[in-house]
Design a protein around this motif. Structure first.
Motif, PDB file in Angstrom:
ATOM      1  N   MET A 128      -5.366   4.448  -3.421  1.00 21.48           N
ATOM      2  CA  MET A 128      -4.700   5.407  -2.548  1.00 21.48           C
ATOM      3  C   MET A 128      -4.490   6.749  -3.244  1.00 21.48           C
ATOM      4  O   MET A 128      -3.474   7.405  -3.065  1.00 21.48           O
ATOM      5  CB  MET A 128      -3.354   4.842  -2.068  1.00 21.48           C
ATOM      6  CG  MET A 128      -3.481   3.611  -1.183  1.00 21.48           C
ATOM      7  SD  MET A 128      -4.202   3.916   0.438  1.00 21.48           S
ATOM      8  CE  MET A 128      -2.738   4.035   1.429  1.00 21.48           C
ATOM      9  N   ASN A 183      -6.057  10.639  -4.250  1.00 25.75           N
ATOM     10  CA  ASN A 183      -6.423  11.738  -3.369  1.00 25.75           C
ATOM     11  C   ASN A 183      -7.933  11.916  -3.252  1.00 25.75           C
ATOM     12  O   ASN A 183      -8.411  12.900  -2.725  1.00 25.75           O
ATOM     13  CB  ASN A 183      -5.790  13.048  -3.857  1.00 25.75           C
ATOM     14  CG  ASN A 183      -4.290  13.017  -3.647  1.00 25.75           C
ATOM     15  OD1 ASN A 183      -3.819  12.643  -2.572  1.00 25.75           O
ATOM     16  ND2 ASN A 183      -3.538  13.370  -4.675  1.00 25.75           N
ATOM     17  N   ASN A 218       4.456   6.729   1.231  1.00 25.85           N
ATOM     18  CA  ASN A 218       3.952   7.830   0.406  1.00 25.85           C
ATOM     19  C   ASN A 218       2.495   8.184   0.652  1.00 25.85           C
ATOM     20  O   ASN A 218       1.976   9.130   0.071  1.00 25.85           O
ATOM     21  CB  ASN A 218       4.142   7.495  -1.075  1.00 25.85           C
ATOM     22  CG  ASN A 218       5.587   7.653  -1.496  1.00 25.85           C
ATOM     23  OD1 ASN A 218       6.210   8.670  -1.187  1.00 25.85           O
ATOM     24  ND2 ASN A 218       6.115   6.642  -2.158  1.00 25.85           N
ATOM     25  N   ASN A 219       1.830   7.398   1.480  1.00 20.79           N
ATOM     26  CA  ASN A 219       0.403   7.642   1.681  1.00 20.79           C
ATOM     27  C   ASN A 219      -0.012   7.974   3.105  1.00 20.79           C
ATOM     28  O   ASN A 219      -1.123   8.408   3.341  1.00 20.79           O
ATOM     29  CB  ASN A 219      -0.395   6.431   1.188  1.00 20.79           C
ATOM     30  CG  ASN A 219      -0.380   6.319  -0.324  1.00 20.79           C
ATOM     31  OD1 ASN A 219      -0.861   7.208  -1.012  1.00 20.79           O
ATOM     32  ND2 ASN A 219       0.219   5.249  -0.833  1.00 20.79           N
ATOM     33  N   SER A 222      -9.393  11.004   1.759  1.00 15.69           N
ATOM     34  CA  SER A 222      -8.311  10.976   2.734  1.00 15.69           C
ATOM     35  C   SER A 222      -8.846  11.430   4.080  1.00 15.69           C
ATOM     36  O   SER A 222      -9.906  12.045   4.169  1.00 15.69           O
ATOM     37  CB  SER A 222      -7.167  11.883   2.289  1.00 15.69           C
ATOM     38  OG  SER A 222      -7.642  13.189   2.125  1.00 15.69           O
ATOM     39  N   TYR A 257       0.810  -1.216   0.000  1.00 12.47           N
ATOM     40  CA  TYR A 257       0.000   0.000   0.000  1.00 12.47           C
ATOM     41  C   TYR A 257       0.845   1.268   0.000  1.00 12.47           C
ATOM     42  O   TYR A 257       0.325   2.351   0.201  1.00 12.47           O
ATOM     43  CB  TYR A 257      -0.991  -0.026   1.168  1.00 12.47           C
ATOM     44  CG  TYR A 257      -2.022  -1.117   0.990  1.00 12.47           C
ATOM     45  CD1 TYR A 257      -3.150  -0.917   0.186  1.00 12.47           C
ATOM     46  CD2 TYR A 257      -1.856  -2.368   1.569  1.00 12.47           C
ATOM     47  CE1 TYR A 257      -4.073  -1.912  -0.021  1.00 12.47           C
ATOM     48  CE2 TYR A 257      -2.779  -3.386   1.369  1.00 12.47           C
ATOM     49  CZ  TYR A 257      -3.884  -3.159   0.570  1.00 12.47           C
ATOM     50  OH  TYR A 257      -4.794  -4.156   0.365  1.00 12.47           O
ATOM     51  N   ASP A 258       2.150   1.079  -0.211  1.00  7.92           N
ATOM     52  CA  ASP A 258       3.055   2.219  -0.309  1.00  7.92           C
ATOM     53  C   ASP A 258       2.811   3.213   0.821  1.00  7.92           C
ATOM     54  O   ASP A 258       2.575   4.406   0.606  1.00  7.92           O
ATOM     55  CB  ASP A 258       2.871   2.895  -1.686  1.00  7.92           C
ATOM     56  CG  ASP A 258       4.013   3.874  -1.994  1.00  7.92           C
ATOM     57  OD1 ASP A 258       5.038   3.811  -1.289  1.00  7.92           O
ATOM     58  OD2 ASP A 258       3.860   4.684  -2.927  1.00  7.92           O
ATOM     59  N   VAL A 307      -3.909  10.323   6.188  1.00 10.86           N
ATOM     60  CA  VAL A 307      -3.936   9.170   5.289  1.00 10.86           C
ATOM     61  C   VAL A 307      -4.466   9.614   3.941  1.00 10.86           C
ATOM     62  O   VAL A 307      -5.582  10.110   3.840  1.00 10.86           O
ATOM     63  CB  VAL A 307      -4.827   8.040   5.862  1.00 10.86           C
ATOM     64  CG1 VAL A 307      -4.863   6.861   4.906  1.00 10.86           C
ATOM     65  CG2 VAL A 307      -4.321   7.587   7.219  1.00 10.86           C
ATOM     66  N   LYS A 308      -3.625   9.466   2.920  1.00 12.30           N
ATOM     67  CA  LYS A 308      -4.070   9.746   1.550  1.00 12.30           C
ATOM     68  C   LYS A 308      -4.739   8.470   1.071  1.00 12.30           C
ATOM     69  O   LYS A 308      -4.284   7.379   1.362  1.00 12.30           O
ATOM     70  CB  LYS A 308      -2.866  10.068   0.651  1.00 12.30           C
ATOM     71  CG  LYS A 308      -2.339  11.475   0.836  1.00 12.30           C
ATOM     72  CD  LYS A 308      -1.463  11.870  -0.338  1.00 12.30           C
ATOM     73  CE  LYS A 308      -0.024  11.460  -0.102  1.00 12.30           C
ATOM     74  NZ  LYS A 308       0.838  11.737  -1.256  1.00 12.30           N
ATOM     75  N   GLY A 309      -5.773   8.611   0.311  1.00 12.99           N
ATOM     76  CA  GLY A 309      -6.477   7.409  -0.112  1.00 12.99           C
ATOM     77  C   GLY A 309      -7.260   6.883   1.063  1.00 12.99           C
ATOM     78  O   GLY A 309      -7.437   7.576   2.054  1.00 12.99           O
TER      79      GLY A 309
END
Ligand SMILES: [Zn+2]
Length: 220
Positions: A176, A178, A108-109, A181, A104-105, A123-125
């Protein structure tokens, strides 16, 4: 005429063809000259001849009943199957699995940002839910150790967060991007300092890995 009584007794056996050879001859001899016994025999034979027909009817009824029973069994099985499938689907839709760091990277998220002294977990996504492991600590090698009431206050204490996703990606916010979020208030820097909490991290409980999101040393 006295013979009639004996013949009457023999007639059912004769009609069914189960009497002795001697009796058979006796009956045949007698009915040649006795209309009463002859007609009784005819009636008996009629009943005998009816019986296969009756058997057929009984057989038909049994078959019909069997068909109905079979249908009932099929219907019950189908109903049970539908419920099992619905149950499985419901379970799959509603069960979560942890989001591992790589897939889920997370770096970066998920991040922590400070807004007017308040630390926010961003939390992005999306995620279907999240768990917090609070407070927790790391050993000298930096490995995450699960929450324990007697945690070592001198170790680097932290708050860990684990994001969850639905097992079926279709029913979760796996994307994930934008589009969706959220931010969650972790606490003020002051507050964390009082509690001797020096870091906030993402905890991947699938691989027992942690990813540091915030550390007091670097932020002070
Ligand atoms: Zn007779």
């Amino acid at each position: 005429m006295k013979n009639c009584d004996i013949v009457m007794d023999l007639l059912p056996l004769y009609a069914d063809d189960v009497c002795s050879e001697e009796s058979r001859k006796e009956v045949e001899e007698h009915i040649k000259g006795c209309t009463s016994c002859k007609s009784t025999l005819e009636k008996l034979r009629k009943n005998v001849s009816i019986s296969p027909q009756k058997d057929a009817e009984v057989l038909k009824r049994i078959k019909k009943r069997l068909r109905i029973e079979k249908l009932v069994v099929v219907l019950i099985s189908a109903t049970v199957l539908v419920f099992v499938l619905l149950g499985t689907l419901f379970y799959l839709i509603n069960s979560d699995c942890s989001m591992d760091i790589e897939r889920y990277d997370i770096p970066n998220n998920v991040y922590v940002s400070e807004v007017d002294g308040m630390l926010m977990l961003c939390v992005k996504g999306g995620a279907s839910s999240f768990d917090s492991v609070y407070p927790t600590f790391s050993d000298t090698n930096g490995n995450h150790l699960t929450y324990d009431k007697d945690y070592d206050k001198n170790s680097k204490n932290g708050i860990g967060y684990t994001l969850k996703q639905r097992k079926i990606s279709r029913f979760s916010y796996v994307d994930m991007g934008n589009l969706y979020s959220f931010a969650y208030q972790v606490g003020t820097v002051e507050n964390l300092k009082e509690k001797n909490i020096e870091k906030i991290f993402y905890y991947d409980d699938v691989n027992n890995k942690e990813f540091i999101l915030w550390e007091s040393d670097k932020n002070d």
